[in-house]
Motif scaffolding. Structure first.
Motif, PDB file in Angstrom:
ATOM      1  N   LEU A 234       0.827  -1.203   0.000  1.00  0.00           N
ATOM      2  CA  LEU A 234       0.000   0.000   0.000  1.00  0.00           C
ATOM      3  C   LEU A 234       0.862   1.254   0.000  1.00  0.00           C
ATOM      4  N   ASN A 235       0.566   2.145  -0.940  1.00  0.00           N
ATOM      5  CA  ASN A 235       1.327   3.388  -1.090  1.00  0.00           C
ATOM      6  C   ASN A 235       0.342   4.559  -1.075  1.00  0.00           C
ATOM      7  N   ARG A 236       0.307   5.299   0.024  1.00  0.00           N
ATOM      8  CA  ARG A 236      -0.640   6.407   0.152  1.00  0.00           C
ATOM      9  C   ARG A 236      -0.101   7.715  -0.407  1.00  0.00           C
ATOM     10  N   ALA A 237       1.168   7.792  -0.695  1.00  0.00           N
ATOM     11  CA  ALA A 237       1.773   9.066  -1.105  1.00  0.00           C
ATOM     12  C   ALA A 237       1.042   9.640  -2.320  1.00  0.00           C
ATOM     13  N   GLY A 238       0.626  10.894  -2.216  1.00  0.00           N
ATOM     14  CA  GLY A 238      -0.083  11.559  -3.303  1.00  0.00           C
ATOM     15  C   GLY A 238      -1.514  11.886  -2.901  1.00  0.00           C
ATOM     16  N   TYR A 269      -4.430  15.036   0.448  1.00  0.00           N
ATOM     17  CA  TYR A 269      -3.084  14.722  -0.044  1.00  0.00           C
ATOM     18  C   TYR A 269      -2.256  14.121   1.081  1.00  0.00           C
ATOM     19  N   TYR A 270      -1.515  13.077   0.761  1.00  0.00           N
ATOM     20  CA  TYR A 270      -0.581  12.444   1.688  1.00  0.00           C
ATOM     21  C   TYR A 270       0.836  12.818   1.273  1.00  0.00           C
ATOM     22  N   PRO A 271       1.482  13.759   1.983  1.00  0.00           N
ATOM     23  CA  PRO A 271       2.876  14.068   1.661  1.00  0.00           C
ATOM     24  C   PRO A 271       3.811  12.918   2.037  1.00  0.00           C
ATOM     25  N   LEU A 272       3.380  12.090   2.988  1.00  0.00           N
ATOM     26  CA  LEU A 272       4.122  10.908   3.411  1.00  0.00           C
ATOM     27  C   LEU A 272       3.200   9.695   3.319  1.00  0.00           C
ATOM     28  N   LYS A 273       3.781   8.503   3.272  1.00  0.00           N
ATOM     29  CA  LYS A 273       2.963   7.300   3.136  1.00  0.00           C
ATOM     30  C   LYS A 273       2.089   7.050   4.351  1.00  0.00           C
ATOM     31  N   ARG A 274       2.465   7.593   5.511  1.00  0.00           N
ATOM     32  CA  ARG A 274       1.716   7.335   6.741  1.00  0.00           C
ATOM     33  C   ARG A 274       0.922   8.548   7.237  1.00  0.00           C
ATOM     34  N   PHE A 275       1.067   9.702   6.607  1.00  0.00           N
ATOM     35  CA  PHE A 275       0.428  10.909   7.125  1.00  0.00           C
ATOM     36  C   PHE A 275      -0.205  11.695   5.983  1.00  0.00           C
ATOM     37  N   GLY A 276      -1.468  12.143   6.221  1.00  0.00           N
ATOM     38  CA  GLY A 276      -2.163  12.903   5.192  1.00  0.00           C
ATOM     39  C   GLY A 276      -3.095  13.947   5.775  1.00  0.00           C
ATOM     40  N   LEU A 277      -3.420  14.948   4.952  1.00  0.00           N
ATOM     41  CA  LEU A 277      -4.353  16.017   5.300  1.00  0.00           C
ATOM     42  C   LEU A 277      -5.488  16.016   4.285  1.00  0.00           C
ATOM     43  N   LEU A 278      -6.735  16.071   4.764  1.00  0.00           N
ATOM     44  CA  LEU A 278      -7.878  15.952   3.875  1.00  0.00           C
ATOM     45  C   LEU A 278      -8.969  16.952   4.218  1.00  0.00           C
ATOM     46  N   ALA A 279      -9.693  17.409   3.187  1.00  0.00           N
ATOM     47  CA  ALA A 279     -10.953  18.124   3.363  1.00  0.00           C
ATOM     48  C   ALA A 279     -12.039  17.072   3.499  1.00  0.00           C
ATOM     49  N   ASP A 280     -12.825  17.175   4.563  1.00  0.00           N
ATOM     50  CA  ASP A 280     -13.702  16.078   4.960  1.00  0.00           C
ATOM     51  C   ASP A 280     -15.135  16.575   5.092  1.00  0.00           C
ATOM     52  N   THR A 281     -16.101  15.780   4.617  1.00  0.00           N
ATOM     53  CA  THR A 281     -17.508  16.126   4.788  1.00  0.00           C
ATOM     54  C   THR A 281     -18.292  14.894   5.185  1.00  0.00           C
ATOM     55  N   ARG A 282     -19.278  15.097   6.068  1.00  0.00           N
ATOM     56  CA  ARG A 282     -20.183  14.020   6.468  1.00  0.00           C
ATOM     57  C   ARG A 282     -21.621  14.485   6.254  1.00  0.00           C
ATOM     58  N   ALA A 386     -10.624   3.773   0.639  1.00  0.00           N
ATOM     59  CA  ALA A 386      -9.689   4.881   0.441  1.00  0.00           C
ATOM     60  C   ALA A 386      -8.888   4.602  -0.819  1.00  0.00           C
ATOM     61  N   VAL A 387      -8.961   5.524  -1.770  1.00  0.00           N
ATOM     62  CA  VAL A 387      -8.258   5.393  -3.045  1.00  0.00           C
ATOM     63  C   VAL A 387      -7.083   6.384  -3.041  1.00  0.00           C
TER      64      VAL A 387
END
Length: 388
Positions: A234-238, A269-282, A386-387
């Motif tokens: 699994l590669n989350r980067a990007g 966006y995930y600048p690192l494979k283990r850490f990301g920042l997202l705009a989130d809506t519920r 999660a894509v």
């Protein structure tokens, strides 16, 4: 007489939007695989005979611009194979270690021995560019209608978000990213910075070839074919798109907390494979006790996955933003307003493919400026994809 046109029925709006989104996000996977500039530089410093054994590549879509095809390639057939080479399954000389890979995933093009002396070598020259609401009123019935209109809009947004998510998950879940193997003489298509292209054999690639190269591609249907040796973990980067559904709650005066199906969508966006920042809506809407209600949250969220157990990834998240909600009718109190919220909880993600994970979330929301009888923690959970 009112000249206002009646609104388009909800089912027609849903059909039009989902069809449009499906068309925009569709794409078939092709036989071209992209190699990054960093991987090219690594390969150029390896021994020529070992360069095709382990190449990190990403499968491309058929809608991507394809390179100009390489000329026909015919390996030498005169005499026995040289030391370190053996006769492959399709009549090609291949390094001995290739025999452990079995048959290639992409079969090589068909050729005949008589054409060997007429074959043109792979060109290394640069060529040209690639191929081608109604308003609110004070009455109770009008208020219920407004909540119904907002609920319809929420349903449309949910439908579009789910269609986008399913389309991305289907394509990225099947997309191959990882190690491939090709013959050391496999043609490499180089994409230059100012739009030109060139083709060079893998074993002839030098750092000089890469001076103005941005990326490269390999075709599985050229050379001696291609072996897929194993997808990468699994590669989350990007960039990431996430969506899911589960049980959500809304705190109302009088200790009421109606529960219903809620949906979550996030883009970030995930600048690192283990850490990301997202705009989130519920998004949550429903009917209970003869009344209707909705709840919309929009904010930012930070995700961190510090723990990995085989294919299972665990970690926390924290976020916050603004919440809009309303209730009306039946036994429900009449409410309408907005307030900030703080959210935190736990994440569990199971790795499905290199760019696709199955996620489980447990949420705790706190509404710090709510009235005294609604100032409480609200728990919820959801399951989704999660894509990356």
């Amino acid at each position: 007489m009112s000249t206002r046109r009646p609104p388009l029925p909800v089912h027609l709006r849903l059909q039009a939007l989902t069809t449009l989104v499906a068309v925009l996000t569709s794409g078939c996977l092709g036989h071209h695989y992209e190699i990054s500039r960093t991987e090219l530089e690594r390969i150029a410093h390896e021994p020529p005979e070992a360069r095709g054994q382990n190449v990190y590549a990403v499968q491309q879509f058929t809608t991507d611009t394809e390179p100009e095809p390489a000329g026909p390639w015919y390996p030498p057939q005169e005499g026995p194979p040289p030391p370190g080479y053996s006769m492959g399954l399709h009549g090609y000389w291949v390094p001995d270690y290739y025999l452990h890979f079995g048959a290639p995933y992409y079969d090589p093009p068909v050729y005949t021995r008589s054409a060997v002396h007429d074959a043109s070598p792979v060109s290394g020259g640069v060529s040209g560019g690639g191929s081608t609401g109604s308003g609110a009123s004070s009455s109770s019935s009008s208020g219920s209608g407004n909540i119904g209109n907002v609920g319809e809009a929420i349903v449309v947004v949910i439908a579009v978000g789910v269609v986008v998510g399913i389309a991305l998950a289907a394509t990225e879940g099947a997309r191959y990213e990882g190690s491939v193997a090709v013959h050391p003489q496999h043609p490499v298509h180089l994409w230059h910075r100012y739009g030109g292209q060139s083709t060079v054999r893998l074993d002839e690639l030098t750092p000089e070839h890469l001076r103005d190269v941005e990326r490269a591609t390999l075709s599985g249907r050229e050379g001696a074919g291609m072996w897929l040796r194993g997808a990468a973990p699994l590669n989350r980067a990007g960039f990431s798109y996430q969506f899911g559904a589960g049980e959500d709650r809304l705190a109302l005066p009088g200790g009421l907390d109606p529960r219903s199906l809620g949906f979550r969508f996030a883009l970030g966006y995930y600048p690192l494979k283990r850490f990301g920042l997202l705009a989130d809506t519920r998004l949550q809407t429903g009917e209970v006790s003869g009344g209707g209600y909705y709840n919309v949250r929009l904010g930012l969220e930070a995700q961190w996955y510090p723990i990995t157990l085989w294919r299972l990834h665990l970690g926390p998240f924290v976020g916050g933003g603004q919440s809009w909600s309303a209730s009306q009718g039946g036994a429900l109190p009449t409410t309408s307003g907005q307030r900030p919220y703080v959210s935190f909880g736990a994440l569990a993600e199971f790795e499905i493919a290199t760019r696709l994970g199955l996620t489980f979330r447990w949420n705790q929301d706190w509404l710090p400026t709510a009235s005294a009888d609604t100032r409480q923690f609200i728990s919820s959970w959801s399951v989704g994809l999660a894509v990356y």
